[in-house]
Design a protein around this motif. Structure first.
Motif, PDB file in Angstrom:
ATOM      1  N   THR A  67      68.652  80.390  34.687  1.00  9.96           N
ATOM      2  CA  THR A  67      70.159  80.374  34.526  1.00  9.96           C
ATOM      3  C   THR A  67      71.287  80.932  35.813  1.00  9.96           C
ATOM      4  N   PHE A  68      70.709  81.758  35.915  1.00 12.15           N
ATOM      5  CA  PHE A  68      71.086  82.758  36.431  1.00 12.15           C
ATOM      6  C   PHE A  68      71.560  82.149  37.880  1.00 12.15           C
ATOM      7  N   PHE A  69      70.719  81.713  38.883  1.00 11.51           N
ATOM      8  CA  PHE A  69      70.555  80.449  39.703  1.00 11.51           C
ATOM      9  C   PHE A  69      72.064  79.525  40.116  1.00 11.51           C
ATOM     10  N   ARG A  70      71.388  78.796  38.458  1.00 13.84           N
ATOM     11  CA  ARG A  70      72.471  77.819  38.020  1.00 13.84           C
ATOM     12  C   ARG A  70      73.587  78.132  37.989  1.00 13.84           C
ATOM     13  N   TRP A  71      74.334  79.313  37.217  1.00 17.37           N
ATOM     14  CA  TRP A  71      75.399  80.206  37.307  1.00 17.37           C
ATOM     15  C   TRP A  71      76.388  80.262  38.350  1.00 17.37           C
ATOM     16  N   PHE A  72      75.190  80.423  39.598  1.00 15.16           N
ATOM     17  CA  PHE A  72      75.718  80.738  41.264  1.00 15.16           C
ATOM     18  C   PHE A  72      75.915  79.491  41.673  1.00 15.16           C
ATOM     19  N   ALA A  73      75.053  78.904  41.300  1.00 16.78           N
ATOM     20  CA  ALA A  73      74.995  77.547  42.292  1.00 16.78           C
ATOM     21  C   ALA A  73      76.390  76.736  42.731  1.00 16.78           C
ATOM     22  N   ARG A  74      76.701  76.452  41.037  1.00 14.84           N
ATOM     23  CA  ARG A  74      77.748  75.621  40.317  1.00 14.84           C
ATOM     24  C   ARG A  74      78.378  76.790  40.189  1.00 14.84           C
ATOM     25  N   THR A  75      79.457  77.285  40.273  1.00 14.41           N
ATOM     26  CA  THR A  75      80.375  78.611  40.032  1.00 14.41           C
ATOM     27  C   THR A  75      80.777  78.657  41.544  1.00 14.41           C
ATOM     28  N   GLU A  76      81.600  77.863  42.269  1.00 15.45           N
ATOM     29  CA  GLU A  76      82.396  78.247  43.958  1.00 15.45           C
ATOM     30  C   GLU A  76      82.728  80.006  43.941  1.00 15.45           C
ATOM     31  N   ARG A  77      83.553  80.001  43.582  1.00 17.21           N
ATOM     32  CA  ARG A  77      84.385  81.206  43.360  1.00 17.21           C
ATOM     33  C   ARG A  77      83.330  82.062  42.658  1.00 17.21           C
ATOM     34  N   THR A  78      82.591  82.958  43.563  1.00 17.45           N
ATOM     35  CA  THR A  78      81.545  84.380  43.010  1.00 17.45           C
ATOM     36  C   THR A  78      82.046  84.833  42.996  1.00 17.45           C
ATOM     37  N   LEU A  79      82.058  85.593  42.860  1.00 12.61           N
ATOM     38  CA  LEU A  79      82.352  87.095  43.648  1.00 12.61           C
ATOM     39  C   LEU A  79      80.831  88.426  43.046  1.00 12.61           C
ATOM     40  N   THR A  80      80.534  88.895  44.100  1.00 13.00           N
ATOM     41  CA  THR A  80      79.175  89.125  43.805  1.00 13.00           C
ATOM     42  C   THR A  80      80.045  90.767  43.593  1.00 13.00           C
ATOM     43  N   VAL A  81      79.957  91.561  42.883  1.00 14.06           N
ATOM     44  CA  VAL A  81      79.997  93.033  42.590  1.00 14.06           C
ATOM     45  C   VAL A  81      79.184  93.893  42.874  1.00 14.06           C
ATOM     46  N   TYR A  82      79.003  94.772  43.321  1.00 15.38           N
ATOM     47  CA  TYR A  82      77.711  95.912  43.451  1.00 15.38           C
ATOM     48  C   TYR A  82      78.518  97.002  43.852  1.00 15.38           C
ATOM     49  N   SER A  83      77.382  97.676  42.987  1.00 11.88           N
ATOM     50  CA  SER A  83      77.935  99.495  43.519  1.00 11.88           C
ATOM     51  C   SER A  83      76.662 100.234  43.695  1.00 11.88           C
ATOM     52  N   GLN A  84      76.317 101.408  43.345  1.00  9.88           N
ATOM     53  CA  GLN A  84      75.879 102.451  42.886  1.00  9.88           C
ATOM     54  C   GLN A  84      74.096 101.763  42.504  1.00  9.88           C
ATOM     55  N   GLY A  85      73.773 101.458  42.464  1.00 12.45           N
ATOM     56  CA  GLY A  85      72.755 100.220  41.935  1.00 12.45           C
ATOM     57  C   GLY A  85      72.032  99.415  42.658  1.00 12.45           C
ATOM     58  N   ILE A  86      72.489  98.925  44.074  1.00  9.10           N
ATOM     59  CA  ILE A  86      71.978  98.956  45.236  1.00  9.10           C
ATOM     60  C   ILE A  86      72.054  99.584  46.472  1.00  9.10           C
ATOM     61  N   ASN A  87      73.203 100.530  46.156  1.00 12.87           N
ATOM     62  CA  ASN A  87      73.281 101.223  47.658  1.00 12.87           C
ATOM     63  C   ASN A  87      72.217 102.713  47.404  1.00 12.87           C
ATOM     64  N   GLN A  88      71.912 103.506  46.452  1.00 10.94           N
ATOM     65  CA  GLN A  88      71.235 104.613  46.577  1.00 10.94           C
ATOM     66  C   GLN A  88      69.674 104.279  45.727  1.00 10.94           C
ATOM     67  N   SER A  89      69.948 103.288  47.334  1.00  6.42           N
ATOM     68  CA  SER A  89      68.208 103.192  47.471  1.00  6.42           C
ATOM     69  C   SER A  89      67.557 103.258  48.758  1.00  6.42           C
ATOM     70  N   SER A  90      66.301 103.321  48.924  1.00  8.49           N
ATOM     71  CA  SER A  90      65.347 103.383  49.918  1.00  8.49           C
ATOM     72  C   SER A  90      65.278 101.503  50.363  1.00  8.49           C
ATOM     73  N   SER A  91      66.001 101.081  49.843  1.00  9.49           N
ATOM     74  CA  SER A  91      65.756 100.012  50.685  1.00  9.49           C
ATOM     75  C   SER A  91      67.212  99.183  50.658  1.00  9.49           C
ATOM     76  N   GLY A  92      68.746 100.155  50.248  1.00  9.31           N
ATOM     77  CA  GLY A  92      69.832  99.623  49.916  1.00  9.31           C
ATOM     78  C   GLY A  92      70.278  98.836  51.030  1.00  9.31           C
ATOM     79  N   THR A  93      70.458  98.823  51.973  1.00  8.18           N
ATOM     80  CA  THR A  93      70.428  98.138  53.461  1.00  8.18           C
ATOM     81  C   THR A  93      69.966  96.504  53.062  1.00  8.18           C
ATOM     82  N   ASP A  94      68.789  96.433  52.804  1.00  5.70           N
ATOM     83  CA  ASP A  94      68.182  95.011  52.644  1.00  5.70           C
ATOM     84  C   ASP A  94      68.806  94.711  51.475  1.00  5.70           C
TER      85      ASP A  94
END
Length: 562
Positions: free
Chosen positions: A100-127
């Motif tokens: 469902t999440f993938f379909r939402w992303f696919a059909r919504t052209e104006r998609t903004l991916t907002v991310y914060s420390q949950g992504i960055n503060q990781s030993s693989s955050g850059t990836d």
């Protein structure tokens, strides 16, 4: 509050639930915090990349004309994330939710991916960040209104700090140590024959070097590493061992300043002049609205005075205007458009023009024009080829896994009304009224397994330290995870420094610590009684196992146990 694996783990559904709670500010904040810090990790983004391509949702024209290196990124995405079922199993999600999440992303052209420390503060955050960007490149959703990857940083002037090269692995004006031409250019501009030619030590490496004796003098400005750093007990050992420690701050005492040989009084935000830059590249003139207290000075003035006394030329600045002009000139120096950061249009501002400067977005090529509202709309990127690069990502688990000895995952973050280590916000009765005590948040099932009731004390132990916190039992917390705020310190609690629990694993590229995943053991603490004290003076309780204080109107509120 980020999940240990960086995945959604059901919080897509939680977003929908919380839309009905818009009149409750605290619940809305919790929803926003989780939504920002539980952004998709590299596993979901890799599968999404392969799925979007296979389902024909890529922008073939954009990819062909404006990008490079897609094939390898796709190959690895297909290898490591072959199906929605595989990703769902890896992340603890239902397959239907992933699809469902993938379909939402696919059909919504104006998609903004907002991310914060949950992504960055990781030993693989850059990836993880690269995996997110890959999805936007494949679909051409970048450089146009309402779309693109968007990092919400933890600092109000994070963009400005990077512009002036405030990190150990950066040069000023968006130039890098890994490019010899950049190093040579900055050296020639500043006439600095002895300029550093390789990156300095990142924060954790720096304090390890101090403890070894490899670094003998340290100057800490506007931060409190004795509380905020991972493996904070090691940081404290380093500070205590450092042969010469200088601390610049706007408050009299912090957990870091107690180790200082020299204290320098610095100005606070409302007392300083200069500029700041926000996340849309908008440079804003900041004007002081408070008088300088006592002998306190702005950071640039302190640094310049010390440099002159050490015999260095080029530090005869008289005001913030002169520094800004030099900053703008460096951004323009030998910049033919290859570097995105360019303030050449502001390099000739007079003092009065600088004082009257209105917010402006860079790049600023002339004083009469604002920079573009968004970059990359023309399909051109700041790489040697002018094309955006897909980055092939290989997944890596967190640096430290759970075990029978440490079976839960500790996750740290912020609460709504406190800022960093409470050196200033902890003095506000209104802000302290939101959360009175440091706490550990547990899922009801985990709390029941541990025999812990809501409101009791719990002892958190990791390989690096321990803390005694108040238990909060909350159904919205993820099972197997414990959340503890990072703000409390020795000025406000006896044993609540969560940084002392956090493991020292780092992202090899960014140097970000893995604040979101530390194996931890939680045990109930049986207190014979609980008490509280209201006093007009801030005191330090004696003979207690646990205490925490919070500012109230005209008094201090202490919670204590023997």
């Amino acid at each position: 509050m980020a999940n240990p694996g960086g995945s959604l783990n059901g919080h897509l559904a939680e977003i929908l639930v919380y839309e009905g709670a818009l009149n409750d500010a605290d619940r809305v904040y919790r929803h926003m915090e989780r939504a920002l810090e539980l952004a998709p990790g590299d596993t979901e983004a890799r599968l999404m990349l392969a799925w979007l391509y296979q389902q024909g949702h890529g922008d073939a024209e954009f990819v062909t004309d404006c990008t490079e290196d897609m094939d390898e990124a796709l190959r690895l995405a297909r290898w490591h994330a072959p199906s929605a079922a595989a990703v769902a199993q890896h992340c603890g999600l239902d397959v239907a939710d992933v699809e469902t999440f993938f379909r939402w992303f696919a059909r919504t052209e104006r998609t903004l991916t907002v991310y914060s420390q949950g992504i960055n503060q990781s030993s693989s955050g850059t990836d993880k960040v690269n995996a997110i960007i890959n999805c936007h490149l494949l679909t051409g959703r970048i450089g146009r209104p309402g779309m693109g990857p968007f990092s919400v940083t933890g600092q109000p002037n994070a963009m400005g700090g990077r512009e002036v090269g405030a990190l150990a692995n950066q040069l000023a004006a968006h130039m890098d140590f890994d490019d010899p031409e950049h190093v040579d250019r900055v050296a020639r501009f500043w006439e600095a024959a002895r300029i550093a030619r390789r990156p300095g030590l990142k924060a954790l490496e720096l304090f390890q070097a101090v403890e070894r004796g490899a670094v003998k003098a340290l100057w800490v400005m506007a931060t409190n590493p004795a509380v905020s750093m991972p493996d904070a007990n090691q940081v404290r050992r380093a500070l205590a061992k450092c042969e010469f420690l200088v601390v610049s701050d706007c408050v009299a005492q912090t957990d870091t300043s107690v180790h200082a040989d020299v204290l320098l009084p610095a100005l606070a935000w409302g007392e300083k002049e200069g500029t700041v830059t926000n996340s849309e590249r908008r440079v804003s003139r900041q004007r002081a609205f408070l008088e300088r207290p006592g002998e306190a000075r702005p950071d640039w003035e302190i640094l310049s005075a010390v440099a002159r006394r050490l015999g260095y030329a080029g530090f005869d600045y008289r005001n913030a205007h002169q520094i800004f002009i030099e900053h703008a000139r460096l951004s323009a120096f030998e910049n033919s458009g290859a570097r995105d950061f360019d303030l050449s249009g502001l390099a000739g501002l007079s003092v009065s023009e600088y004082d009257a400067l209105q917010p402006v977005q860079w790049p600023v090529k002339t004083a009469e024009t604002n920079g573009p509202a968004r970059l990359f709309g023309d399909g051109q990127f700041f790489t040697p080829s002018g094309r955006a690069r897909f980055v092939a990502v290989t997944p890596r688990p967190p640096g430290m896994g759970t075990s029978s000895e440490y079976p839960l995952v500790l996750n740290t973050g912020r609460v709504r009304d406190q800022w960093h280590t409470m050196t200033r916000t902890g003095k506000s009765p209104r802000l302290s009224g939101h959360v009175v005590e440091p706490y550990a948040e547990l899922h009801p099932v985990d709390a029941q397994t541990l025999g812990v009731a809501d409101g009791e004390l719990v002892r958190l132990t990791t390989r690096w330290g321990e803390a005694l916190l108040r238990a909060r039992v909350y159904a919205g917390q993820q099972r197997g995870s414990v959340f503890a705020p990072m703000h409390w310190n020795d000025q406000f609690a006896s044993t609540a420094r969560v940084g002392s629990l956090v493991n020292p694993q780092l992202d090899p590229v960014s140097g970000q610590p893995e604040f979101k995943h530390t194996p931890v053991r939680v045990l109930g603490y049986q207190a014979s009684w609980y008490g509280f004290v209201l006093t007009r003076r801030s005191v330090v309780p004696r003979g207690t196992t646990y205490w925490a204080k919070a500012r109230r109107d005209g008094l201090w509120h202490f919670e204590s146990v023997p």
